[in-house]
Design a protein around this motif. Structure first.
Motif, PDB file in Angstrom:
ATOM      1  N   VAL A 150      44.931  42.856  31.618  1.00  0.00           N
ATOM      2  CA  VAL A 150      44.444  41.746  32.430  1.00  0.00           C
ATOM      3  C   VAL A 150      44.208  42.174  33.875  1.00  0.00           C
ATOM      4  CG1 VAL A 150      44.926  39.421  33.263  1.00  0.00           C
ATOM      5  CG2 VAL A 150      45.668  40.092  30.969  1.00  0.00           C
ATOM      6  N   LEU A 151      45.194  42.840  34.473  1.00  0.00           N
ATOM      7  CA  LEU A 151      45.151  43.142  35.897  1.00  0.00           C
ATOM      8  C   LEU A 151      44.823  44.605  36.145  1.00  0.00           C
ATOM      9  CD1 LEU A 151      48.339  41.168  37.014  1.00  0.00           C
ATOM     10  CD2 LEU A 151      45.964  40.383  37.052  1.00  0.00           C
ATOM     11  N   TRP A 152      44.303  44.884  37.327  1.00  0.00           N
ATOM     12  CA  TRP A 152      44.040  46.245  37.763  1.00  0.00           C
ATOM     13  C   TRP A 152      44.097  46.271  39.279  1.00  0.00           C
ATOM     14  CZ3 TRP A 152      40.325  43.052  35.625  1.00  0.00           C
ATOM     15  CH2 TRP A 152      39.367  42.569  36.515  1.00  0.00           C
ATOM     16  N   LYS A 153      44.290  47.437  39.815  1.00  0.00           N
ATOM     17  CA  LYS A 153      44.264  47.586  41.265  1.00  0.00           C
ATOM     18  C   LYS A 153      43.004  48.290  41.712  1.00  0.00           C
ATOM     19  CE  LYS A 153      46.857  49.374  45.230  1.00  0.00           C
ATOM     20  NZ  LYS A 153      48.068  50.110  45.678  1.00  0.00           N
ATOM     21  N   SER A 154      42.644  49.325  40.999  1.00  0.00           N
ATOM     22  CA  SER A 154      41.454  50.075  41.390  1.00  0.00           C
ATOM     23  C   SER A 154      40.692  50.522  40.158  1.00  0.00           C
ATOM     24  CB  SER A 154      41.841  51.293  42.235  1.00  0.00           C
ATOM     25  OG  SER A 154      42.649  52.181  41.485  1.00  0.00           O
ATOM     26  N   MET A 155      39.384  50.552  40.287  1.00  0.00           N
ATOM     27  CA  MET A 155      38.508  51.072  39.244  1.00  0.00           C
ATOM     28  C   MET A 155      37.197  51.456  39.907  1.00  0.00           C
ATOM     29  SD  MET A 155      36.856  47.823  37.223  1.00  0.00           S
ATOM     30  CE  MET A 155      38.381  47.034  36.782  1.00  0.00           C
ATOM     31  N   SER A 172      32.895  51.820  43.829  1.00  0.00           N
ATOM     32  CA  SER A 172      34.308  51.490  43.686  1.00  0.00           C
ATOM     33  C   SER A 172      34.494  49.987  43.814  1.00  0.00           C
ATOM     34  CB  SER A 172      35.128  52.204  44.766  1.00  0.00           C
ATOM     35  OG  SER A 172      36.436  51.669  44.849  1.00  0.00           O
ATOM     36  N   ASN A 173      35.542  49.462  43.168  1.00  0.00           N
ATOM     37  CA  ASN A 173      35.774  48.025  43.316  1.00  0.00           C
ATOM     38  C   ASN A 173      36.354  47.681  44.688  1.00  0.00           C
ATOM     39  OD1 ASN A 173      38.401  48.988  42.834  1.00  0.00           O
ATOM     40  ND2 ASN A 173      38.990  47.146  41.705  1.00  0.00           N
ATOM     41  N   ASN A 174      36.588  48.682  45.524  1.00  0.00           N
ATOM     42  CA  ASN A 174      36.882  48.400  46.933  1.00  0.00           C
ATOM     43  C   ASN A 174      35.683  47.753  47.618  1.00  0.00           C
ATOM     44  OD1 ASN A 174      39.443  49.515  46.820  1.00  0.00           O
ATOM     45  ND2 ASN A 174      38.731  51.558  47.362  1.00  0.00           N
ATOM     46  N   GLU A 175      34.511  47.930  47.012  1.00  0.00           N
ATOM     47  CA  GLU A 175      33.279  47.422  47.610  1.00  0.00           C
ATOM     48  C   GLU A 175      32.945  46.004  47.162  1.00  0.00           C
ATOM     49  OE1 GLU A 175      30.165  50.750  47.983  1.00  0.00           O
ATOM     50  OE2 GLU A 175      31.454  51.458  46.350  1.00  0.00           O
TER      51      GLU A 175
END
Length: 484
Positions: A150-155, A172-175
């Motif tokens: 369900v959860l993630w921190k970075s991908m 990156s999902n930072n974006e």
């Protein structure tokens, strides 16, 4: 790490007798005292594989070794020797020279190991690496994501140069405010034109053309479908997608931990020229669920999966997807009147996902599982293939393992495939490459080479959706600006 190359001496330097004896004593490799008829238990297992003539060095290791040495030969000619503690890291120049000499031939590898059980060394049985004359499309793109539910921190979506170990983050999902980025699809292997989805705050699909990203808000167009699993038409005007209502549930008692399923899914076509969505009422009916669309390489046919709607998740084991084909009109994006069935679950007893047609249009590779639409969580999922001219199955036993073997892609020439598998530990998906020859079939798959072989065990991310790309992706503008 020590490497010895075997070439003719061109130096005119003169050494004293004492200096020569010193060098001979200090540099001469140790000779193992034992010989074993067994093959070395190297990791990754590169024994007797077929590799492209432009692949990165096949570095490997052997657990428990205090010293390891490997001699590389073509015929009876020794190319070079590499030694180390427990790892063989092959210098790039030596490896590339070796590939050139061994192209279309076999490279023989002789491994010797010193450890607690063999303190004076043991030489194992030699093994072969066949260097194919077929090169491989030089770049791949994939998503790296922790294997959670369900959860993630970075991908992120990453690209890798197969001729070396260069890896770069594309998106990156930072974006996108730590949301989800997934489902990347390239137009005919082009790094300049592709599509991916960004879920979460202010999410949307992102269409990249000539390296410039732009928002593609499919859900704001009639009939307000979101769209996922994109696949480009080879000529680039159309993109086919599935509109899915996706959910997941956990098992109480099963070898499979979780089930991902759709409660609704339909086909849709996006016209990049007219900037509109095209649908067909035959493929948006509530009684059927369509997904995983894919165009043929000539663009004249559309392949997709379809299941009879049922009571999910209660009747999940009855959810089985057929493999269908229909004509595609590349002038207006409409689908043909005739629909052919290539795989019927009623007789085949399985379920189809991810149909992918070889670049020459002769073969269709797909994932077969016992039921459902998300085979990455099915331990019995295997790769299967159909000869499209005869309808007969092609033997794919060499590709499959006792664990999940799932998403797959063909390279540009149709000589290589790359696919994801959980065969190493049952938890993380890793990437494997295999050669295909029409006469001999598929070769033994080999693990994506890494500079440090231990990375295959220590990297706590799964590889998703491996796709071949003809060159490196170069985004000319920031993706982050699209989500503000």
């Amino acid at each position: 790490m020590k490497t010895t190359r075997y070439t003719r001496c061109r130096s005119g330097a003169v050494l004293s007798l004492g200096g020569l004896l010193f060098l001979m004593t200090a540099c001469a490799p140790k000779t193992p005292k034992e010989n074993s008829s067994e093959a070395p238990a190297i990791f990754p297992d590169y024994k007797n594989v077929v590799v492209p003539c432009n692949i990165a060095p096949l570095n490997f290791m052997m657990d428990g070794a205090s010293r390891i040495s490997a001699d590389f030969f073509v015929g009876n000619e020794k190319l070079f020797t590499v030694s180390g503690t427990n790892t063989i890291k092959i210098p790039k120049d030596d490896w590339q020279d070796g590939l050139k000499q061994a192209r279309g031939k076999q490279m023989r590898v002789s491994v010797s190991v010193w450890n607690d059980q063999h303190q004076e060394g043991v030489k194992y049985r030699d093994f072969q690496i066949t260097v194919s004359a077929d090169s491989i499309t030089p770049w791949i793109a994939y998503r790296l994501i922790p294997p959670g539910y369900v959860l993630w921190k970075s991908m992120g979506i990453y690209q890798r140069h197969l001729e070396n170990f260069e890896e770069e983050c594309v998106v990156s999902n930072n974006e996108n405010h730590d949301g989800c980025v997934n489902c990347h699809s390239f137009q005919n292997y082009s790094p300049e034109r592709f599509l991916f989805h960004a879920r979460g705050k202010n999410g949307c699909s992102v269409l990249v053309q000539n390296g410039v990203p732009e928002r593609l808000e499919l859900d704001k167009m009639e009939p307000h479908f979101k769209g996922t699993y994109p696949f480009w038409h080879p000529k680039g005007r159309f993109i086919v997608l599935a509109n899915c209502d996706t959910h997941q549930a956990f098992y109480g008692h099963s070898n499979n931990k979780v089930e991902v399923y759709d409660l609704e899914s339909d086909l849709m076509v996006y016209d990049t020229k007219e900037k509109k969505v095209i649908t067909d009422p035959r493929f948006t009916e509530k009684q059927y669920w369509e997904t995983f669309p894919a165009f043929s390489p000539d663009g004249k046919s559309l392949y997709f999966c379809r299941a009879q709607a049922c009571n999910i998740p209660k009747e999940y084991d009855k959810l089985k997807y057929a493999l269908l084909r229909t004509d595609f009109n590349e002038q207006n994006g409409t689908l043909g009147s005739r629909v052919d069935t290539l795989y019927n679950p009623a007789t085949e007893k399985g379920s189809v996902s991810f149909p992918r047609i070889s670049p020459d249009g002769k073969y269709l590779l797909f994932t077969e599982s016992d039921s459902g639409t998300f085979p990455i969580w099915h331990k019995k999922a295997d790769l299967k293939m159909i000869n499209l001219a005869t309808g007969e199955r092609v033997n794919t036993d060499a590709l499959n393992s006792s664990d999940v073997d799932s998403y797959h892609s063909w390279d540009q020439k149709g000589k290589w495939i790359i696919f994801s598998s959980r065969r190493l530990d049952g938890r993380y998906t890793r990437l494997f490459i295999a050669h295909f020859d029409e006469k001999t079939g598929f070769s033994k798959p080999f693990l994506l080479p890494q500079k440090a072989p231990v990375q295959n065990n220590e990297r706590m991310y799964s590889y998703n959706i491996p796709e071949f790309v003809s060159g490196p992706v170069d985004l000319k503008e920031s993706v982050a600006d699209l989500f503000e």
